[in-house]
Structure formats: structure tokens, C-alpha cells
Design a protein around this motif. Structure first.
Motif, mmCIF file in Angstrom:
data_model
loop_
_atom_site.group_PDB
_atom_site.id
_atom_site.type_symbol
_atom_site.label_atom_id
_atom_site.label_comp_id
_atom_site.label_asym_id
_atom_site.label_seq_id
_atom_site.Cartn_x
_atom_site.Cartn_y
_atom_site.Cartn_z
ATOM 1 N N ASP A 139 -111.664 -51.928 -2.625
ATOM 2 C CA ASP A 139 -111.865 -51.467 -4.183
ATOM 3 C C ASP A 139 -111.696 -52.686 -4.007
ATOM 4 O O ASP A 139 -111.127 -53.621 -4.114
ATOM 5 C CB ASP A 139 -111.261 -50.294 -5.000
ATOM 6 C CG ASP A 139 -111.226 -50.649 -6.351
ATOM 7 O OD1 ASP A 139 -111.348 -51.331 -6.952
ATOM 8 O OD2 ASP A 139 -111.692 -49.335 -6.851
ATOM 9 N N ALA A 197 -116.202 -55.566 -8.543
ATOM 10 C CA ALA A 197 -115.438 -54.665 -9.352
ATOM 11 C C ALA A 197 -115.721 -55.782 -10.463
ATOM 12 O O ALA A 197 -114.718 -55.700 -11.883
ATOM 13 C CB ALA A 197 -114.443 -54.251 -9.573
ATOM 14 N N ASN A 245 -117.588 -57.116 -14.561
ATOM 15 C CA ASN A 245 -117.466 -55.885 -16.022
ATOM 16 C C ASN A 245 -118.881 -56.368 -16.533
ATOM 17 O O ASN A 245 -119.488 -58.127 -16.852
ATOM 18 C CB ASN A 245 -116.587 -56.052 -16.199
ATOM 19 C CG ASN A 245 -114.714 -55.992 -16.658
ATOM 20 O OD1 ASN A 245 -115.033 -55.495 -15.448
ATOM 21 N ND2 ASN A 245 -114.198 -56.725 -16.812
ATOM 22 N N HIS A 305 -113.384 -62.423 -10.491
ATOM 23 C CA HIS A 305 -113.718 -61.309 -9.321
ATOM 24 C C HIS A 305 -114.279 -62.197 -8.679
ATOM 25 O O HIS A 305 -114.591 -61.217 -7.363
ATOM 26 C CB HIS A 305 -115.282 -60.798 -10.507
ATOM 27 C CG HIS A 305 -114.929 -60.315 -11.496
ATOM 28 N ND1 HIS A 305 -114.812 -60.313 -13.012
ATOM 29 C CD2 HIS A 305 -113.829 -58.759 -11.609
ATOM 30 C CE1 HIS A 305 -113.879 -59.319 -13.604
ATOM 31 N NE2 HIS A 305 -113.585 -58.721 -13.226
ATOM 32 N N HIS A 364 -116.446 -51.020 -7.766
ATOM 33 C CA HIS A 364 -115.774 -50.170 -8.799
ATOM 34 C C HIS A 364 -116.174 -50.617 -9.846
ATOM 35 O O HIS A 364 -115.258 -51.325 -10.899
ATOM 36 C CB HIS A 364 -114.395 -50.160 -8.552
ATOM 37 C CG HIS A 364 -114.144 -49.035 -9.645
ATOM 38 N ND1 HIS A 364 -114.340 -47.718 -9.634
ATOM 39 C CD2 HIS A 364 -113.553 -48.971 -11.196
ATOM 40 C CE1 HIS A 364 -113.532 -46.947 -10.954
ATOM 41 N NE2 HIS A 364 -113.317 -48.170 -11.111
ATOM 42 N N TYR A 421 -109.784 -45.712 -18.845
ATOM 43 C CA TYR A 421 -110.140 -46.603 -17.787
ATOM 44 C C TYR A 421 -109.344 -45.938 -16.993
ATOM 45 O O TYR A 421 -109.145 -46.219 -15.685
ATOM 46 C CB TYR A 421 -109.588 -48.457 -17.713
ATOM 47 C CG TYR A 421 -109.611 -48.898 -16.488
ATOM 48 C CD1 TYR A 421 -110.530 -48.684 -15.888
ATOM 49 C CD2 TYR A 421 -108.044 -50.102 -16.636
ATOM 50 C CE1 TYR A 421 -110.275 -49.820 -15.249
ATOM 51 C CE2 TYR A 421 -108.588 -50.684 -15.672
ATOM 52 C CZ TYR A 421 -109.775 -50.326 -14.390
ATOM 53 O OH TYR A 421 -109.645 -52.105 -13.014
ATOM 54 N N ASP A 432 -109.935 -44.359 -13.595
ATOM 55 C CA ASP A 432 -109.751 -44.268 -11.692
ATOM 56 C C ASP A 432 -108.485 -42.795 -10.986
ATOM 57 O O ASP A 432 -108.244 -42.932 -10.297
ATOM 58 C CB ASP A 432 -108.204 -45.412 -11.861
ATOM 59 C CG ASP A 432 -108.769 -47.225 -11.279
ATOM 60 O OD1 ASP A 432 -109.493 -46.936 -10.583
ATOM 61 O OD2 ASP A 432 -108.475 -47.654 -12.573
ATOM 62 N N TYR A 482 -106.524 -51.884 -2.837
ATOM 63 C CA TYR A 482 -107.076 -52.571 -4.973
ATOM 64 C C TYR A 482 -107.452 -53.759 -4.413
ATOM 65 O O TYR A 482 -106.274 -53.916 -4.258
ATOM 66 C CB TYR A 482 -106.718 -51.587 -5.181
ATOM 67 C CG TYR A 482 -107.047 -50.204 -6.021
ATOM 68 C CD1 TYR A 482 -105.925 -49.190 -5.193
ATOM 69 C CD2 TYR A 482 -107.684 -49.574 -6.535
ATOM 70 C CE1 TYR A 482 -106.721 -47.523 -4.930
ATOM 71 C CE2 TYR A 482 -107.768 -47.846 -6.777
ATOM 72 C CZ TYR A 482 -107.081 -47.662 -6.289
ATOM 73 O OH TYR A 482 -107.776 -46.333 -6.099
ATOM 74 N N THR A 534 -107.162 -56.656 -6.952
ATOM 75 C CA THR A 534 -107.619 -56.849 -8.373
ATOM 76 C C THR A 534 -106.465 -58.138 -8.739
ATOM 77 O O THR A 534 -105.411 -58.459 -8.169
ATOM 78 C CB THR A 534 -107.676 -55.388 -9.137
ATOM 79 O OG1 THR A 534 -107.902 -54.543 -8.396
ATOM 80 C CG2 THR A 534 -108.129 -55.858 -10.714
ATOM 81 N N HIS A 563 -103.285 -56.243 -13.128
ATOM 82 C CA HIS A 563 -103.453 -54.884 -13.100
ATOM 83 C C HIS A 563 -102.512 -53.985 -13.031
ATOM 84 O O HIS A 563 -102.179 -52.778 -12.946
ATOM 85 C CB HIS A 563 -104.966 -54.157 -12.758
ATOM 86 C CG HIS A 563 -106.380 -55.203 -12.780
ATOM 87 N ND1 HIS A 563 -106.423 -56.458 -13.511
ATOM 88 C CD2 HIS A 563 -106.734 -53.854 -13.157
ATOM 89 C CE1 HIS A 563 -107.882 -55.080 -13.940
ATOM 90 N NE2 HIS A 563 -108.212 -54.359 -13.364
ATOM 91 N N PHE A 571 -102.001 -49.608 -12.431
ATOM 92 C CA PHE A 571 -101.605 -49.788 -10.491
ATOM 93 C C PHE A 571 -100.915 -48.562 -10.484
ATOM 94 O O PHE A 571 -101.052 -47.646 -10.402
ATOM 95 C CB PHE A 571 -101.923 -50.050 -10.009
ATOM 96 C CG PHE A 571 -104.000 -50.729 -9.840
ATOM 97 C CD1 PHE A 571 -105.155 -49.204 -9.203
ATOM 98 C CD2 PHE A 571 -104.492 -51.730 -9.632
ATOM 99 C CE1 PHE A 571 -106.334 -49.691 -9.280
ATOM 100 C CE2 PHE A 571 -105.900 -52.448 -9.978
ATOM 101 C CZ PHE A 571 -106.627 -50.956 -9.713
HETATM 102 N N1 ARG Z 1 -113.767 -53.519 -13.374
HETATM 103 C C1 ARG Z 1 -112.187 -54.320 -13.397
HETATM 104 C C2 ARG Z 1 -111.778 -55.080 -13.990
HETATM 105 O O1 ARG Z 1 -112.195 -56.605 -14.064
HETATM 106 C C3 ARG Z 1 -111.637 -54.230 -12.489
HETATM 107 C C4 ARG Z 1 -111.445 -52.804 -11.888
HETATM 108 C C5 ARG Z 1 -110.761 -52.692 -10.242
HETATM 109 N N2 ARG Z 1 -110.422 -51.219 -9.237
HETATM 110 C C6 ARG Z 1 -110.099 -50.041 -10.142
HETATM 111 N N3 ARG Z 1 -110.435 -49.504 -9.284
HETATM 112 N N4 ARG Z 1 -109.645 -50.012 -10.888
HETATM 113 O O2 ARG Z 1 -110.702 -56.165 -15.036
#
Ligand code: ARG
Length: 621
Positions: free
Chosen positions: A155, A158, A160, A169, A195, A353, A357, A375, A377, A381, A385
């Protein structure tokens, strides 16, 4: 965690007889495995059924190519069996027995060193054979099938919707893609899933702003509105979002109305959906440009919005299992060991959110039955997670050890961390364009693109500029923050992308010259190995090469592409050290024949490694 489970396969040895045997037969060509097998055998003889050790790479050449310290760590358990008084004494005795067990074609010398290390020296015959292996296996050198039958979902990226593709990103995209390539090279079935952040209350805010704008402009028809929304750039959308937050601070009604818009969107309102769809399409178009620049293509783009039905199923299950609780109007799950419960539904009825997930895990599990979900990220996060994983396990969606979160640090030095809310995000496109421009200048100043056409020069500037950005990221542990320094990112000397590409191109140009002089490069791999005893500089290049395969595995299991980057840097350094001190194409002697083979093998190893990191190799530079 998953990491240890996967590692256990490789280290299985004696614990599981079957794996042990399979191991020795399948990978007899790999020195590290040969050594490990010998150690397991000798330890088993000594009655040690379970043993933990790491085969280290010594710092200095005189300490050999591999080292272990079991004589120190297992002294108590082994001293009697070997009648040893000191760890050094024990090391000497183990070394003696290992010498009888290990294949002499692979290991030339095993030496004990005070206070109790055992060092292994690879034989030059083995190293020569390795060179041949590289030349024969070509782009497959380093590839293996250990992951066969296993599936890994990654993953990553991703971004936004309606927000610019930021440097955060970028990190996720680069690291995620490198992990993807590495796992695939090890024989895993890998699924890349982008994602995309295309759902959530922020869309309520944007729709609110867009509606206001349409009103102000007096746009009444659907067509006129569509046209206006289509014309909005990401930068303008970002500004609308920032504006919203600036104004909403003292206008609580705005928040309320924005929430109502998101609720409408979740309930399938036509108007809200129309606006949202345009936002998604136009943002995706922008992101595609960036993926193109990065030469990255992710298998699936399954955004958060996809999970609306799946979210309903999750909610239903949590209700059935009596896990869902009311808390100040919101719907939450209390998790043992967590102070804050996991929120699935906000007090205004909007999904979260976190719920998306959970739905995603359920879906991925059904569709791909992954052995691992990684993941990649940002580090912010972490808490998210932790909660997601805990609830997913509570709901029996997946085993805990199949979920791995690899956080990445920030990129500092471009301008520190600036959030979209303040409207000062650094735009990735600008960074990439700058890198390409600087790479062009670098190549120009160094005179390395002199005889190339404008088109070729441009192509090289792109590969070097983008490669430099990627490498700058990948050479460091994902977890650490990156300090961005243009000077270091784009330099021809030192641990940088351009340096590695330059070394690769240097090898290519040696081979090109050989071809022009009438050498038969094809012959290199078919003929017997040259009858030549390599000098230590030459052997050093092969000694580095020897770590390639195991480095790839280590990088995969530690989720650390930087291990591979380090390997490539060391290999390039060794080759350049050789290149700077010896003439290569003199008189078609066995020596020259060897040196050309060594150059071709280095070019190939660099190419394979750089490819895994997402960097192109260049014929010329
Ligand atoms: N879109 C989210 C961001 O930019 C990251 C997503 C990460 N993946 C997930 N499965 N939550 O903060």
C-alpha cells in the motif's frame, strides 16, 4: 512480527530438518548459505540444536568476507564439548572442524581471531565462478524463487485528491516501489495498491467552497458549473481548502454546512457526486504526470471511496459482535490497551478514515489472501495503524503478523514540514523539474554529454535528475528524516544516484571500446574462465559482488532498500578503485580478458541493483 516469521524461513536450518536440506541443495552457489549450513552441521554435532547467529560482513578485508562470534556468545554451551578454556581457544577449535565440513571450493580459509571471532575467506575460484554466474544470469542475477506461492500487498503512494502531490507522497512512492521491485525479484507475487485519499470530510469543505463560488459567479446550469469546476487547478483547489479553514475559524456554521455536504456525498446526492467526480478526475490527471516523470506505474488504484459497501459490512459485523459503542454521538470500538477508542462513525454520521482502512483489509484479504500487507506511509500515521491493526485482528480479518507498517520520516531542508492547511506545500513537480535542470547542468559542466544529440541529453538529464532524487531517498533508512541538500543529491562523487549511474556508464563505455577494438564480448561468458590469478583490487570487486543476493533478501525482510543502496555504493567504489589503478584494454591477454569480464559483471550487478531501486542505467553519460 512478519519480519521474524519470514526470516525464520531462511535461518531455519537445524530446527527443521527439511528446510535445512532443501536449503543446501537449492543454494549451494551462495557462499553465505554454504557457510551457514556448515555452522549448523558443526553445532548439531556439538549437541546445540538451536542457535542464533548473524553472519557478519567484517569491516576490513584482512578479516575475511564473513565472520561469526558464536565462540563468544555460545561459550558456556560449547566449552566442554570442544574442551576449550577461552573463547579464542573455542573459536580455533570450531574453525578447525568447520574447515573439514565446508566446501573448500567456496571457502579458502577459516581463521580464529581474538577474542573469539571466526573469519571466513572466500576462495578466488569461488569468486571467479561468481563472476561467470553474473555474466550468464545477466538481468536475472540475484533473482530467486524463495517467495513463490506467497503474496505481498504493498500500500503506497496514496496522495489525497484535490491536494498537491507533496514530498511526503514522493517518499512513499519511491520506497514503496523499491520494496515492490525487491519482493518481486525474490519470487513473491506482489500487488501494488494505490490507496488514494478520495473520500472524507474534506470533500464536504471543498464542495461547500465550490458551491459558494458558483453562486458568486451566478452559475446556475449544471453545464456552467461543471465547466468552472473542471477549470480549477489543484493549486486553486488547495487555496479553496486553505481559505475554508481560515474563514471557518470564526464561522462555525461553515463547518456545519461542510459536514452536511459530505453527508450528502455519502448518501449519494447527485450534485455532490458530480463535483466530487470532477475533482477526482482532474487530480488523477495531475498525479499521472508525476508518476510518468518518476516512471512508476502502480498495479491498482483503489481509493478510499471504493469501500462504501465494504464499510457497511464492517459496521454490521461490529454490531453483531457487540463491539460497537456509542460515545458522545460517535460510534467507537474500545481496544484493550488503548486509551483512545477507535472511531468508526463520527457524531455527524460520517464514516472515518479508520473504518475505510478496516474495510480495505477485509477486501484485500478476500481478494488476494495476502501473506503480508505492507503500508508505506508517513510517520504521522503511527497511531492510526496501531488502531487499525488492533481492530482488524479483533475482528478476525487477518493475523497480526501479516500487517506491517513502514513509516517514513520527513524530508527536511526543502522547507521543513509545511502543511496544506497553511497552503505552502512544496510541489513535487517543481522539485523534479529543478532536479532535471540541475542534472542537465551537471552533465554539461562535466563534459559527459558532449557528443550527444539534444534529445539524448534531455533524456539523460531526466534519468539522472529523477534518479538522484530517488536515490537520495533510498540510500537512507526509510524511518529517518531526510535532509535535502541539492549539492549532495546531485554530485558525481560520493554516495549519490549520479555517481552510481556514472560508474555504470563507465563500465559500459569500457565495453563499447572493447567492441570497437574487435573483442568478442559474447565470447566472455561462453569461454572458460580466464586463466589469470586476479590481484587483490580485482578480487575486492568480486568480494562485494558476492553480497548482492543476500543483500536483496535482507533489504526485503528488513523493509530497508537502503541496504541495497549501500551495497551498490560499495561495489561502485571498489570498481572505481580498480579502474583508477589498472589499465583494462591493452593486448587481449588473459588478464585483459578477465578485466573486461569483471567490468561486464560489475555493469550487470549495478544495473540489476539500480533497477530494483527504480534508477535507470545509462549507456552513456
Ligand atoms: N492518503 C493518506 C495520506 O496521504 C495515506 C494513505 C495510506 N494508506 C492507508 N491504507 N491508509 O495521508
Amino acid at each position: 512480527m512478519a519480519q521474524s516469521k519470514l526470516l525464520a524461513m531462511e535461518e531455519g536450518g537445524i530446527v527443521n530438518n527439511k528446510i535445512f536440506i532443501w536449503w543446501v541443495i537449492m543454494t549451494s552457489m551462495e557462499a553465505n548459505k554454504e557457510i551457514k549450513a556448515a555452522i549448523f552441521k558443526v553445532m548439531a554435532e556439538a549437541g546445540l540444536k538451536k542457535i542464533n547467529f548473524t553472519l557478519e560482513k567484517p569491516n576490513e578485508a584482512k578479516q575475511g568476507d564473513y565472520a561469526i562470534n558464536i565462540a563468544l556468545t555460545e561459550f558456556a554451551a560449547l566449552k566442554e564439548k570442544f574442551s576449550a578454556k577461552t573463547p579464542f581457544d573455542l573459536a580455533k577449535k570450531i574453525a578447525l572442524r568447520l574447515k573439514q565440513v565446508v566446501a573448500s571450493s567456496v571457502i579458502e580459509e577459516i581463521k580464529a581471531m581474538p577474542p573469539g571471532f571466526i573469519n571466513f575467506h572466500l576462495s578466488s575460484r569461488y569468486l571467479m565462478n561468481l563472476m561467470k554466474t553474473v555474466l550468464m544470469e545477466k538481468e536475472n542475477f540475484g533473482r530467486c524463487q524463495n517467495g513463490e506461492g506467497k503474496t505481498v500487498v504493498i500500500d503506497y503512494s496514496a496522495p489525497n485528491i484535490a491536494k498537491p502531490f507533496g514530498v511526503g507522497h514522493l517518499r512513499s512512492t519511491i520506497i514503496g516501489q523499491a520494496l515492490y521491485n525487491i519482493y518481486e525479484f525474490l519470487g513473491y507475487k506482489v500487488i501494488g495498491d494505490n490507496h488514494i485519499g478520495d473520500w472524507g470530510t474534506q470533500f464536504g469543505k471543498l464542495i461547500y467552497q465550490i458551491e459558494k463560488k458558483a453562486q458568486k459567479l451566478g452559475l446556475t446550469t449544471k453545464k456552467a458549473k461543471e465547466k468552472m469546476i473542471n477549470s480549477l487547478t489543484i493549486k486553486q483547489l488547495e487555496k479553496l481548502y486553505v481559505d475554508f479553514h481560515r474563514r471557518a475559524d470564526d464561522q462555525p456554521l461553515m463547518e456545519k454546512q461542510a459536514r452536511a455536504w459530505f453527508k450528502k456525498l455519502e448518501d449519494g446526492d447527485e450534485e455532490a457526486k458530480m463535483i466530487w467526480q470532477i475533482l477526482v478526475a482532474s487530480s488523477m490527471k495531475e498525479y499521472e504526470k508525476i508518476y510518468d516523470m518518476l516512471s512508476i506505474k502502480i498495479d491498482f488504484v483503489i481509493g478510499e471511496s471504493f469501500y462504501q459497501e465494504e464499510m457497511k459490512k464492517v459496521l454490521l459485523e461490529t454490531k453483531k459482535k457487540n463491539l460497537l459503542q456509542e460515545s458522545q454521538g460517535a460510534k467507537v470500538i474500545v481496544i484493550e490497551g488503548f486509551e483512545t477508542p477507535a472511531m468508526l462513525i463520527k457524531s455527524d454520521g460520517a464514516t472515518t478514515y479508520l473504518l475505510r482502512d478496516l474495510a480495505t483489509i477485509k477486501y484485500r484479504q478476500r481478494r488476494w489472501r495476502p501473506d503480508l500487507i505492507i503500508y508505506e506511509t508517513g510517520a504521522d500515521h503511527k497511531f492510526h495503524f496501531r488502531q487499525v491493526f488492533a481492530v482488524a485482528v479483533m475482528l478476525n480479518y487477518i493475523d497480526k503478523e501479516k500487517l506491517v507498517y513502514i513509516p517514513h520520516g520527513m524530508i527536511r531542508g526543502l522547507e521543513g514540514k509545511l502543511s496544506t492547511r497553511q497552503g505552502k506545500t512544496i510541489h513535487l513537480e517543481t522539485v523534479l523539474e529543478e532536479a532535471i535542470k540541475r542534472a542537465g547542468r551537471l552533465a554539461d559542466e562535466a563534459g559527459i554529454v558532449k557528443n550527444l544529440s539534444k534529445g539524448q541529453q534531455k533524456e539523460i538529464a531526466k534519468e539522472v535528475g529523477v534518479g538522484a532524487i530517488k536515490y537520495n531517498d533510498l540510500k537512507q533508512n526509510p524511518k529517518t528524516d531526510i535532509v535535502f541538500d541539492w549539492e549532495k543529491v546531485l554530485r558525481l562523487k560520493g554516495n549519490s544516484g549520479p555517481y552510481l549511474q556514472y560508474t555504470g556508464a563507465r563500465c559500459q563505455s569500457v565495453m563499447q571500446k572493447a567492441k570497437e577494438k574487435g573483442w568478442n564480448l559474447e565470447g566472455i561468458k561462453k569461454e572458460k574462465l580466464p586463466s589469470y590469478q586476479p590481484n587483490s583490487a580485482e578480487l575486492s570487486v568480486l568480494r562485494e559482488t558476492c553480497y548482492f543476493r543476500e543483500t536483496i533478501e535482507r533489504a526485503a525482510f528488513a523493509f530497508a532498500p537502503n541496504l541495497l543502496a549501500q551495497f551498490l555504493y560499495r561495489l561502485a567504489k571498489q570498481y572505481n578503485c580498480f579502474y583508477d589503478n589498472y589499465r583494462i584494454l591493452q593486448n587481449k591477454s588473459q588478464k585483459d580478458f578477465f578485466r573486461l569480464s569483471l567490468t561486464a559483471a560489475t555493469a550487470q550487478t549495478l544495473e540489476n541493483g539500480l533497477r530494483l531501486l527504480g534508477l535507470a542505467t545509462l549507456e552513456k553519460m
